[in-house]
Design a protein around this motif. Structure first.
Motif, mmCIF file in Angstrom:
data_model
loop_
_atom_site.group_PDB
_atom_site.id
_atom_site.type_symbol
_atom_site.label_atom_id
_atom_site.label_comp_id
_atom_site.label_asym_id
_atom_site.label_seq_id
_atom_site.Cartn_x
_atom_site.Cartn_y
_atom_site.Cartn_z
ATOM 1 N N GLY A 69 -34.310 11.186 62.156
ATOM 2 C CA GLY A 69 -34.789 10.291 63.377
ATOM 3 C C GLY A 69 -34.824 8.806 62.896
ATOM 4 N N ASP A 70 -35.195 8.653 61.372
ATOM 5 C CA ASP A 70 -35.456 7.151 60.972
ATOM 6 C C ASP A 70 -34.221 6.275 60.942
ATOM 7 N N ASP A 71 -34.269 5.220 60.625
ATOM 8 C CA ASP A 71 -33.139 4.410 60.416
ATOM 9 C C ASP A 71 -32.836 4.162 58.730
ATOM 10 N N ILE A 72 -31.678 4.422 58.385
ATOM 11 C CA ILE A 72 -31.537 4.509 57.056
ATOM 12 C C ILE A 72 -31.512 2.770 56.739
ATOM 13 N N PRO A 73 -31.857 2.863 55.123
ATOM 14 C CA PRO A 73 -31.677 1.643 54.497
ATOM 15 C C PRO A 73 -30.725 0.383 55.042
ATOM 16 N N GLN A 74 -31.372 -1.032 55.170
ATOM 17 C CA GLN A 74 -30.417 -1.770 55.660
ATOM 18 C C GLN A 74 -29.076 -2.040 55.038
ATOM 19 N N ARG A 75 -29.022 -1.888 53.571
ATOM 20 C CA ARG A 75 -27.795 -2.124 52.949
ATOM 21 C C ARG A 75 -26.753 -0.970 53.368
ATOM 22 N N TRP A 76 -27.105 0.299 53.300
ATOM 23 C CA TRP A 76 -26.503 1.431 53.826
ATOM 24 C C TRP A 76 -26.089 1.307 55.320
#
Length: 759
Positions: free
Chosen positions: A265-272
């Motif tokens: 449910g969370d956002d994955i890291p920005q780079r990914w």
């Protein structure tokens, strides 16, 4: 889809109908085409017969009758002629050809006329040419052709329609039904059983239906398994939408989620997010590698653009990465010592040169070789040599600062890179530390092995601007290290290359000298001081160079020892000396003459030494007791136990043994007691300042006393004056060797001295 649509949209129907229609057209054309030509032939024959009957029906063949016939009937022209070809009379149209009896009937002038010929017997024999109007035949042929075409089309149409009807009920209908069931089954995979048993037939279509049923059942099982696959998979499986939100992750994904610091449910890291978005836009699968502590994952990114998400399938590749790292280490490191190899050393040197060129800082390259390592390999074996190399690497690594690179660049050659230093004294001091680290003995099984190191140093930028020049010049400096004044650290200097080239040329010359017999044994007499009689001689080696003349042993003996040529050189001197001594002993009055030959440390470590000495004695016929082998203290101390064992075997042959240059080495008196020697020789260093130097006098007196106590003969070397001889006589030494009694000479000159000496 209704029946008409089935026909018009079914590609299979059109292909079959077209094939059937074309086949019927071809078959009918082949069958009916001959009828066309037969029909034409029959109609022309009928016209021929009609014209003949019309002519026979004329009351006479007068011109008027012939004109009337050509104007009122199909006969459009007549020509009567005799058998000789002369024309009797003509009527109607002019002939275009000259027909003959038996010609094939054919139409001319676009099919409107036909010209024929036949014989007539009344009222006299003659030949008749008839020109017939055949326009009617042309019209009849056209009508005949249209009847044939109509018949062919009718037959083809009937057969094609019949074929379509058969396809509809026997093939097309069942196929369309099976296709419809397949489409519905693919759309409703959960209720696949509703679509089983589509066709109940015993032909090929029925078998196809059965195979479809099996496929549905197998596929349903696989789908059920795949539905459970992500959770049961022991490798991470994740799904992320195009907004970067994690939609799903199986249990095996915990490590990856912990590394990212997120949950479902969370956002994955920005780079990914950026990476996944680029893959989703490209609509092309991609693979990335990701490291978490010591674990490596290969993550396959599979996009589904139409659904707006991307799946991530990870696999643990830690073992593969470990294997790749092992291969990389093997490629860049020496397998024996674990040190970087030459390629890595050159690469680091290039990097240091680039950095130092910018900051204008000096660096130093050191090449270190092991002096005496080849002897360890030859005597103790290659396993011992490998052990020494590993120990050397270990000792050097222990004293290396972190910023200095140590590499094994050759057999027994190590390279050291000092990327920065303050002054040359710092480099020299570090090099001396390296030399000192190698001095302690190496323990191998029950043996104590020793070797020394020599180091050559090249400085950037003075000695070279690139890595190859620096390495080459450090290597040149290393080659000369230890050769002059016992200095084992040598900095490169200008002109060293020329010196080493001369050194190498001298080595080549020495090799050829051994082959060409340029090595000679010269002899210095050994005298009994009481009688003045020559009791023996020491064989000293000389090299008579074809261009340079006599070359000093001080120049070529170290070269021979360094290169290993000392073994064949010593063998030649031993053979010459024993041969010459045997000749002198065979002369009257010289039966007690003995010959002394020096043994180098390398010869003493030669495992075949005893057999070689025995072979020479047998070959020359010299009595073993007439041969005295001289050894130095240092040669024994290099490998004491082995040296004692070899000397005992030589003693068992009957050969006498002596210790040369006694007092100049570092031997222990306890070892001297164990050596099976017969004589000790006082070194010239203790004789040259006699009788004035009281310390030398005391040392000589002590050596003589010790020799007498041990039951050993004592001989003084370097006796050059009467006073030295008289003092030594007073001290109890009665055997001498030196310029006072004779310089080293060739055998023929010493032979003259022997003949003239007192009885």
């Amino acid at each position: 889809m209704n029946g008409r649509e089935k026909y018009f949209q079914c590609r299979l129907c059109w292909w079959v109908a077209s094939a059937v229609f074309a086949a019927i057209l071809f078959i009918e054309a082949v069958i009916l085409l001959p009828s066309y030509f037969n029909y034409e032939r029959d109609r022309l024959k009928a016209l021929q017969e009609a014209s003949y009957q019309a002519l026979m029906a004329l009351p006479s063949l007068q011109q008027a009758e012939l004109d009337r016939l050509s104007q009122t009937t199909l006969v459009r022209g007549l020509r009567l002629q005799n058998v000789d070809g002369s024309v009797i009379r003509e009527a109607g149209e002019t002939f275009q050809t000259l027909p003959t009896i038996g010609d094939k009937l054919k139409r001319i002038e676009q099919g409107t006329r036909t010209e024929i010929a036949f014989d007539l017997d009344k009222p006299q024999p003659m030949q008749v040419h008839v020109r017939i109007n055949s326009e009617q035949v042309a019209g009849e042929l056209v009508a005949f052709v249209w009847r044939i075409i109509g018949l062919i089309i009718l037959i083809a149409t009937v057969v094609t329609v019949t074929t379509l009807i058969v396809l509809q009920y026997l093939v097309l209908g069942p196929v369309l039904l099976l296709r419809s069931r397949m489409q519905k089954a693919s759309e409703d995979q959960r209720h696949y059983k509703n679509y089983l048993g589509t066709l109940k037939r015993s032909d090929e279509l029925g078998e196809l239906s059965l195979e479809f049923d099996r496929l549905l059942e197998v596929n349903a099982g696989r789908l059920a398994s795949l539905a459970r696959f992500p959770d049961e998979n022991n490798q991470p499986v994740l799904r992320v939408n195009q907004e970067g939100q994690l939609l799903y992750a199986n249990k095996a994904s915990d490590l990856l989620l912990k590394d990212w610091g997120i949950e479902i449910g969370d956002d994955i890291p920005q780079r990914w997010q950026e990476l996944l978005l680029s893959v989703l836009k490209a609509a092309t699968a991609s693979t990335v590698e990701h490291q978490i502590n010591n674990q490596w994952l290969s993550i396959r990114l599979v996009p589904f653009p139409e659904a707006g998400y991307i799946n991530l399938y990870a696999a643990d590749i830690s073992e593969r990465k470990e294997y790749e790292e092992s291969l990389r280490h093997q490629r860049n490191h020496d397998q024996l010592t674990g040190l970087p190899n030459l390629a890595v050393f050159q690469d680091r040197l290039c990097q240091a040169l680039t950095a130092n060129a910018v900051h204008k800082q000096p660096l130093a390259v050191l090449m270190m070789g092991l002096k005496g390592f080849s002897l360890i390999n030859g005597v103790a074996g290659h396993e011992a040599g490998d052990h020494v190399l590993r120990e050397v690497a270990s000792r050097l690594e222990k004293i290396l600062p972190p910023n200095i690179t140590l590499a094994r660049v050759g057999g027994d050659i190590f390279g050291v890179l000092i990327p920065q230093y303050t002054n040359l004294n710092e480099v020299a001091a570090f090099a001396e530390r390296l030399v000192s680290a190698i001095l302690p003995e190496f323990q191998w099984q029950d043996h104590a092995l020793s070797c020394k190191s020599r180091i050559g140093v090249a400085i950037y930028p003075e000695d070279g601007q690139d890595y190859s020049s620096l390495i080459a010049r450090a290597d040149l400096a290393m080659t000369s290290a230890g050769a002059e004044n016992g200095r084992y650290v040598h900095f490169f200097v200008s002109g060293l290359n020329e010196k080493l080239q001369r050194h190498q040329q001298r080595l080549v010359d020495l090799t050829q000298a051994l082959q060409r017999g340029e090595i000679e044994a010269w002899y210095q007499p050994q005298v009994d001081g009481l009688t003045g009689r020559i009791t023996g001689a020491e064989a000293l080696v000389r090299w008579r160079h074809p261009k340079d003349g006599l070359i000093s042993p001080m120049e070529f003996i170290p070269l021979a020892e360094e290169s290993g040529l000392i073994l064949p050189l010593g063998q030649q001197v031993l053979e010459q000396a024993c041969h010459q001594a045997a000749q002198w002993r065979n002369s009257t009055g010289f039966e007690d003459f003995s010959i002394a030959v020096n043994l180098s440390a390398r010869q003493l470590n030669d495992p075949d030494l005893v057999s070689k000495v025995d072979s020479v004695l047998r070959l020359t016929g010299l009595t073993p007791a007439a041969l005295e082998l001289e050894i130095t203290e240092s040669a024994v101390m290099d490998n004491t136990e082995q040296a004692i064992a070899v000397l005992e075997r030589l003693s068992q042959l009957g050969v006498r043994l002596s210790v040369d240059d006694f007092g100049t080495g570092y031997s222990s008196l306890s070892y001297l007691k164990r050596l099976p020697v017969n004589k000790i020789k006082i070194d010239r260093a203790f004789v040259k300042d006699l009788p004035e130097d009281l310390k030398d006098k005391a040392l000589c007196q002590a050596v003589v006393a010790m020799g007498q106590a041990l039951g050993l003969k004592v001989l003084a070397e370097g006796v050059e004056t009467q006073a030295q001889a008289e003092l030594l006589m007073q001290l109890g030494c009665t055997a001498f060797q030196g310029y006072f009694y004779g310089r080293p000479v060739i055998a023929s000159e010493l032979s003259g001295s022997l003949v003239g000496q007192p009885e």
